[in-house]
Design a protein around this motif. Structure first.
Motif, mmCIF file in Angstrom:
data_model
loop_
_atom_site.group_PDB
_atom_site.id
_atom_site.type_symbol
_atom_site.label_atom_id
_atom_site.label_comp_id
_atom_site.label_asym_id
_atom_site.label_seq_id
_atom_site.Cartn_x
_atom_site.Cartn_y
_atom_site.Cartn_z
ATOM 1 N N CYS A 387 0.873 -1.175 0.000
ATOM 2 C CA CYS A 387 0.000 0.000 0.000
ATOM 3 C C CYS A 387 0.909 1.225 0.000
ATOM 4 O O CYS A 387 1.629 1.469 0.979
ATOM 5 C CB CYS A 387 -0.905 0.006 1.228
ATOM 6 N N THR A 420 -1.662 -1.287 -4.035
ATOM 7 C CA THR A 420 -2.893 -0.573 -3.716
ATOM 8 C C THR A 420 -2.570 0.760 -3.059
ATOM 9 O O THR A 420 -1.405 1.100 -2.825
ATOM 10 C CB THR A 420 -3.807 -1.412 -2.802
ATOM 11 N N PHE A 438 -3.951 0.759 -10.092
ATOM 12 C CA PHE A 438 -3.734 -0.181 -8.995
ATOM 13 C C PHE A 438 -4.490 -1.480 -9.209
ATOM 14 O O PHE A 438 -5.418 -1.562 -10.005
ATOM 15 C CB PHE A 438 -4.145 0.471 -7.671
ATOM 16 N N VAL A 440 -5.892 -3.415 -6.535
ATOM 17 C CA VAL A 440 -6.956 -3.563 -5.542
ATOM 18 C C VAL A 440 -7.356 -2.173 -5.074
ATOM 19 O O VAL A 440 -6.505 -1.290 -4.914
ATOM 20 C CB VAL A 440 -6.482 -4.411 -4.345
ATOM 21 N N CYS A 442 -8.616 -0.022 -2.097
ATOM 22 C CA CYS A 442 -8.825 0.062 -0.656
ATOM 23 C C CYS A 442 -9.542 1.372 -0.369
ATOM 24 O O CYS A 442 -9.072 2.445 -0.762
ATOM 25 C CB CYS A 442 -7.491 0.009 0.082
#
Length: 580
Positions: A387, A420, A438, A440, A442
């Motif tokens: 992330c 992410t 990205f 995923v 979030c």
């Protein structure tokens, strides 16, 4: 960067304990590891902005006469300088990642030297995380920052002295496949013959090879799985001079459509955003809290957490490796959003991404942080995703120019893990400028708390429309990376009144009803695991109270409700097992 380990060719001295500490004109005793802010009763120390000095005498073991001597600092928040006697031997910017120095030429085996570590807690537009130092009307320097957790400072993690041979192993990279194939790469200080062996949990050799780069095959491989963290060791030996053992797990992660897979099986994240935050210690690493927090996560049925909002101590990831807990590993890039500050302070809005605010120099610091993070954590099987930022202004002009090179860098550094970021509530599926970069999505969402406060019926409508918009536009997995409501322990009501334990519970249940209806939602991380300290101000009363555990780890009513929801899921979505 390899973590210091005791091996047949390396020795390790831990320098934790009581050091001397100089701030301004005062010299006191201080604990290492610990943030210094809460250790003393003097508010001038707690609120100090700028450099402090840690110092102590260190004796080099007498048997190290023919070895290289290395000094390692696991973290100095946010900038560190290391001196051997009066010689500067290392400096590092970034408060949550390690740095080290070969000090062989400055010390002698069997003799003492004076070790001084300067630590600076200042944050600026070109640090990660960012901040601003102002001067108050009475002449004091005051740190302002954009993240909603206390700016603890100091030596919050261990300091080490270790030996290694002149010809030594510098780095190891391991990538695995489900059939037991282990791709490995070894970097050495100079060319030397390399031999590697894979040892199982009993110490039995199950594969071996020669060469600095290559593939091994483990027959009848035991996979690292969520909830069952089976580990192998890669034992690397070079030219009869150095040995290093790198633990690893055999597992794969991938994204297909709207699903997240671990070892080819769909995985549903249950757990939390956490903080390294405990009473007195601040962000100081504490093994007792580490063990207890993981026990509480197991008790509640959590299978994962995000290292919000910075890399945690490597001991945390090692513990997650051993216990099969899945980790989203996050950088310290929190606060890249000037609109949040404008909203809280009533200040005129400024563009977040510009030469005058967060520009090229900030991005370079961010990139350096990413390189160090991946280098440290790439071999941890618990880490399934990077992330790269929390709640950036991804809806603003300039966001794509800032983030696209960083996403490309992350993929180059590690092509094996998804990437992410955690999107702020201001960034919607209609105005976000970077989501397509990205793997995923979030999402941090607080409908029912910051929006539609106390009105859960309206909150559910907002949340469902928001999530369906992201799902339909992007067709990617969605993790609810933050959702939560503050509650004061012991505050109760028969109605849905904010700050009561009942409202926190009702808030979570309202969110869960929506998650269960949307196929693209593949995880839920409640904000937060435990209450934590923040900067003082009228927006918080002794910190953030969104924890389902208190700061000293007592469960609130919400903890029991989450345990009932998550128990027995085994990585499956709650709605998929509702009828069992």
């Amino acid at each position: 960067m390899l973590k210091p380990r005791s091996t047949p060719t390396r020795e390790l001295v831990n320098l934790d304990g009581i050091w001397r500490f100089t701030v301004g004109e005062q010299t006191l005793d201080v604990a290492v590891p610990a943030s210094y802010n809460d250790l003393f009763t003097d508010s001038a120390i707690r609120d100090h902005v700028g450099w402090v000095r840690y110092h102590r005498q260190v004796r080099v073991p007498r048997g190290w006469a023919d070895e290289r001597v290395v000094l390692r600092v696991d973290a100095a928040t946010h900038e560190g300088k290391v001196y051997v006697d009066d010689v500067l031997v290392a400096e590092h910017a970034g408060g949550y990642l390690p740095f080290e120095a070969d000090i062989t030429e400055h010390v002698r085996a069997g003799e003492e030297f004076r070790l001084t570590i300067g630590v600076n807690n200042e944050l600026t537009d070109t640090t990660i995380p960012p901040g601003t130092v102002i001067t108050t009307p009475d002449g004091r320097r005051q740190q302002q920052y954009l993240h909603d957790f206390y700016n603890y400072a100091g030596l919050a993690r261990s300091v080490w002295l270790y030996s290694r041979p002149a010809v030594h192993i510098e780095d190891i990279t391991i990538v695995t496949e489900l059939d037991g194939t282990v791709h490995y790469s070894v970097e050495t200080s100079e060319p030397a013959p390399v031999r590697v062996r894979v040892l199982d949990a009993s110490g039995t050799c199950v594969a071996e090879a020669d060469g600095a780069h290559g593939d091994l095959r483990v027959e009848d491989v035991i996979l690292w799985r969520p909830g069952a963290g089976y580990l192998y060791d890669l034992e690397v030996e070079i030219a009869d001079t150095d040995v290093y053992v790198q633990p690893f797990g055999v597992r794969t992660v991938e994204v297909r459509g709207t699903e997240f897979f671990v070892n080819g099986e769909p995985f549903y994240f249950t757990g939390f955003g956490k903080h390294e935050d405990t009473p007195v210690r601040g962000k100081g690493h504490d093994p007792a809290y580490l063990v207890h927090d993981f026990q509480l996560m197991r008790w509640i049925g959590a299978n994962s957490f995000r290292t919000s909002h910075y890399p945690y101590a490597e001991e945390v990831l090692e513990f997650a490796d051993r216990h099969g807990i899945v980790v989203i590993d996050e950088t310290a890039a929190v606060g890249l959003n000037l609109a949040v500050a404008s909203g809280l302070m009533g200040a005129p809005p400024r563009p977040t991404f510009s030469p005058e605010t967060f520009g090229e120099a900030t991005r370079e610091a961010h990139a350096r942080h990413l390189r160090e993070l991946v280098a440290r954590d790439k071999n941890h099987p618990s880490v399934v995703m990077w992330c790269i930022a929390n709640e950036p202004a991804s809806n603003e002009e300039g966001a794509r120019d800032y983030f696209e090179p960083l996403v490309e860098l992350t993929r180059k550094l590690d092509p094996t893990r998804p990437v992410t970021y955690a999107a702020v509530i201001f960034a919607t599926h209609e105005n976000d400028r970077i989501a397509d970069l990205f793997d995923v999505l979030c999402l941090n969402r607080y409908y029912g708390w910051y929006v539609a406060t106390g009105d859960l019926a309206t909150a559910r409508v907002y949340l469902e429309g928001d999530l369906r918009g992201w799902a339909e536009k992007y067709g990617k997995p969605i993790i609810m990376s933050e959702y939560g409501a503050d509650s004061m322990p012991g505050q109760h009501s028969v109605w849905d009144i904010p700050w009561t334990e009942e409202y926190q519970l009702s808030y979570l249940e309202a969110n869960h009803r929506i998650f269960d209806r949307i196929d693209a939602v593949v995880g839920e991380h409640v904000w937060n695991f435990a209450d934590f300290q923040t900067a003082p101000g009228i927006h918080r009363v002794d910190g953030n109270k969104k924890g389902v555990f208190t700061r000293d780890r007592r469960p609130k009513a919400a903890a029991h409700a989450l345990r009932a929801r998550w128990a027995g899921l085994d990585g499956r979505k709650p709605s998929s097992v509702a009828g069992e």
